[in-house]
Design a protein around this motif. Structure first.
Motif, mmCIF file in Angstrom:
data_model
loop_
_atom_site.group_PDB
_atom_site.id
_atom_site.type_symbol
_atom_site.label_atom_id
_atom_site.label_comp_id
_atom_site.label_asym_id
_atom_site.label_seq_id
_atom_site.Cartn_x
_atom_site.Cartn_y
_atom_site.Cartn_z
ATOM 1 N N LEU A 23 6.758 3.272 -5.243
ATOM 2 C CA LEU A 23 7.287 3.589 -3.924
ATOM 3 C C LEU A 23 8.697 3.028 -3.747
ATOM 4 N N THR A 24 9.464 3.689 -2.897
ATOM 5 C CA THR A 24 10.767 3.145 -2.507
ATOM 6 C C THR A 24 10.522 1.920 -1.631
ATOM 7 N N LEU A 25 11.544 1.109 -1.446
ATOM 8 C CA LEU A 25 11.401 -0.062 -0.594
ATOM 9 C C LEU A 25 11.025 0.355 0.826
ATOM 10 N N PHE A 26 11.617 1.424 1.318
ATOM 11 C CA PHE A 26 11.281 1.950 2.644
ATOM 12 C C PHE A 26 9.785 2.223 2.742
ATOM 13 N N LYS A 27 9.248 2.921 1.754
ATOM 14 C CA LYS A 27 7.826 3.278 1.767
ATOM 15 C C LYS A 27 6.936 2.059 1.525
ATOM 16 N N ARG A 28 7.411 1.081 0.742
ATOM 17 C CA ARG A 28 6.628 -0.143 0.535
ATOM 18 C C ARG A 28 6.446 -0.881 1.861
ATOM 19 N N ILE A 29 7.533 -0.998 2.601
ATOM 20 C CA ILE A 29 7.457 -1.681 3.891
ATOM 21 C C ILE A 29 6.476 -0.956 4.802
ATOM 22 N N ASP A 30 6.613 0.354 4.900
ATOM 23 C CA ASP A 30 5.716 1.136 5.754
ATOM 24 C C ASP A 30 4.267 1.037 5.278
ATOM 25 N N ALA A 31 4.050 1.060 3.969
ATOM 26 C CA ALA A 31 2.694 0.967 3.438
ATOM 27 C C ALA A 31 2.058 -0.374 3.791
ATOM 28 N N LEU A 32 2.814 -1.441 3.668
ATOM 29 C CA LEU A 32 2.275 -2.756 4.022
ATOM 30 C C LEU A 32 1.949 -2.826 5.506
ATOM 31 N N ASN A 33 2.774 -2.222 6.325
ATOM 32 C CA ASN A 33 2.523 -2.181 7.756
ATOM 33 C C ASN A 33 1.280 -1.340 8.059
ATOM 34 N N GLU A 34 1.180 -0.167 7.458
ATOM 35 C CA GLU A 34 0.030 0.709 7.698
ATOM 36 C C GLU A 34 -1.276 0.066 7.237
ATOM 37 N N ARG A 35 -1.219 -0.702 6.162
ATOM 38 C CA ARG A 35 -2.415 -1.384 5.638
ATOM 39 C C ARG A 35 -2.684 -2.695 6.366
#
Length: 113
Positions: A23-35
């Motif tokens: 994942l891109t850093l943008f998507k990593r941040i969002d994924a951690l937030n969503e999880r």
């Protein structure tokens, strides 16, 4: 910051780690937030730092000492939230287990009441 976010998933299974790395850093941040691994406010802060980092990495702006200090502050808060707090809570939970068993016993009565 990407290294910190990678640390967060270091204790998960291999397939999750591999998919997270792609994942891109943008998507990593969002994924951690969503999880729910980080709070929405930490995600917002991480995105802000990500944008500052992009500007510095691509030569659009020099690294501002205040931005660097903010990145250090974020790292401290992130590590506290993701690693220190859960470990402290787990340690307290373990320490309370014997006390919970004692709490099931009949409460002593007060004399002279």
């Amino acid at each position: 910051m990407a290294t910190l976010l990678q640390l967060e998933v270091s204790s998960t299974d291999e397939s999750e780690r591999n998919s997270f790395r792609k994942l891109t850093l943008f998507k990593r941040i969002d994924a951690l937030n969503e999880r729910r691994r980080i709070t929405p406010l930490l995600a917002e802060w991480a995105h802000s730092l990500r944008l500052d980092g992009n500007e510095a990495a691509h030569g659009m702006a020099p690294v501002d000492p205040a931005d660097a200090a903010e990145a250090v502050d974020f790292a401290e808060v992130f590590l506290t939230y993701v690693f220190t707090m859960p470990a402290r809570i787990a340690a307290r939970r373990i320490a309370r287990e014997p006390a919970a068993d004692e709490g099931n016993a009949a409460a002593p009565t007060q004399s002279g009441a």
